[in-house]
Design an enzyme around this catalytic site. Structure first.
Site, PDB file in Angstrom:
ATOM      1  N   HIS A  82     -79.250-102.119 -57.289  1.00  0.00           N
ATOM      2  CA  HIS A  82     -78.822-100.826 -57.829  1.00  0.00           C
ATOM      3  C   HIS A  82     -80.049-100.122 -58.389  1.00  0.00           C
ATOM      4  CE1 HIS A  82     -74.263-101.702 -58.548  1.00  0.00           C
ATOM      5  NE2 HIS A  82     -74.698-102.257 -57.428  1.00  0.00           N
ATOM      6  N   GLU A  84     -80.583 -98.664 -61.197  1.00  0.00           N
ATOM      7  CA  GLU A  84     -80.904 -99.019 -62.582  1.00  0.00           C
ATOM      8  C   GLU A  84     -81.650-100.347 -62.662  1.00  0.00           C
ATOM      9  OE1 GLU A  84     -77.931 -98.103 -61.283  1.00  0.00           O
ATOM     10  OE2 GLU A  84     -76.558 -97.531 -62.894  1.00  0.00           O
ATOM     11  N   CYS A 112     -72.678 -99.300 -63.905  1.00  0.00           N
ATOM     12  CA  CYS A 112     -71.588-100.257 -63.718  1.00  0.00           C
ATOM     13  C   CYS A 112     -71.770-101.395 -64.729  1.00  0.00           C
ATOM     14  CB  CYS A 112     -71.614-100.801 -62.294  1.00  0.00           C
ATOM     15  SG  CYS A 112     -73.037-101.867 -61.939  1.00  0.00           S
ATOM     16  N   CYS A 115     -75.182-103.234 -64.345  1.00  0.00           N
ATOM     17  CA  CYS A 115     -76.306-102.430 -64.836  1.00  0.00           C
ATOM     18  C   CYS A 115     -76.232-102.233 -66.350  1.00  0.00           C
ATOM     19  CB  CYS A 115     -76.342-101.099 -64.109  1.00  0.00           C
ATOM     20  SG  CYS A 115     -76.692-101.311 -62.339  1.00  0.00           S
TER      21      CYS A 115
END
Length: 177
Positions: A82, A84, A112, A115
């Site tokens: 991801h 992040e 999410c 993260c």
């Protein structure tokens, strides 16, 4: 290349927020817009690889850009890739520290659970996001993991920075799917 993004004036906004929800960005005096534009550009790069357009930027305490990233799950076949997570890893490598004390993560979509956990573990001072993720958001919408009182670190949360632009970028991507 390092870009400087002005840091917030502590007199112009909240220094902390209630645990009931994220602080909405002030559209007139928002110091995070330039950084969010960099994150939006990163999100554009994810689309070319067929990934969901999410981009992230980590700012040093002085406002300079430490790291940038975009979703790379499809490109590298890694479910943890991801924006992040990648940005936090790159910022930690740039500083030589896993603790990103005083840093800010700016991301186009609400983090999410995975993260959000990484944000808490990395000790970032604040997370700034654009679009709310009502299906998987863990920074105030579906869950509020980053400000759970049981955790030892709770970053400040600011939402809605260029929120319409961030949401439109995601909507446009999913329209083509």
């Amino acid at each position: 290349m390092t870009h400087a993004v002005p840091g917030p004036d502590p007199r112009s906004g909240p220094t902390s927020e209630p645990l009931g929800g994220p602080v909405a960005a002030d559209p007139v005096r928002d110091p995070w817009r330039d950084a969010m534009r960099l994150a939006l550009a990163e999100a554009d790069a994810a689309v070319s690889a067929g990934d969901v357009p999410v981009g992230a930027v980590v700012l040093a305490p002085d406002g300079s850009v430490l790291a940038r990233a975009h979703n790379e799950r499809e490109a590298v076949g890694d479910p943890t890739a991801h924006a992040e997570i990648l940005a936090l890893r790159r910022a930690a490598a740039a500083t030589g520290e896993w603790r990103l004390t005083g840093c800010t993560l700016v991301v186009t979509l609400e983090p999410c659970v995975m993260c959000a956990g990484a944000l808490v573990q990395s000790r970032v001072e604040r997370v700034v996001f654009g679009a709310v993720d009502e299906k998987a958001g863990a920074a105030g919408s579906l869950w509020d993991l980053v400000r759970d009182r049981r955790l030892n670190h709770r970053p400040e949360v600011i939402h809605g920075v260029l929120g319409e632009e961030c949401a439109e970028q995601l909507t446009a991507f999913f329209r083509t799917r």
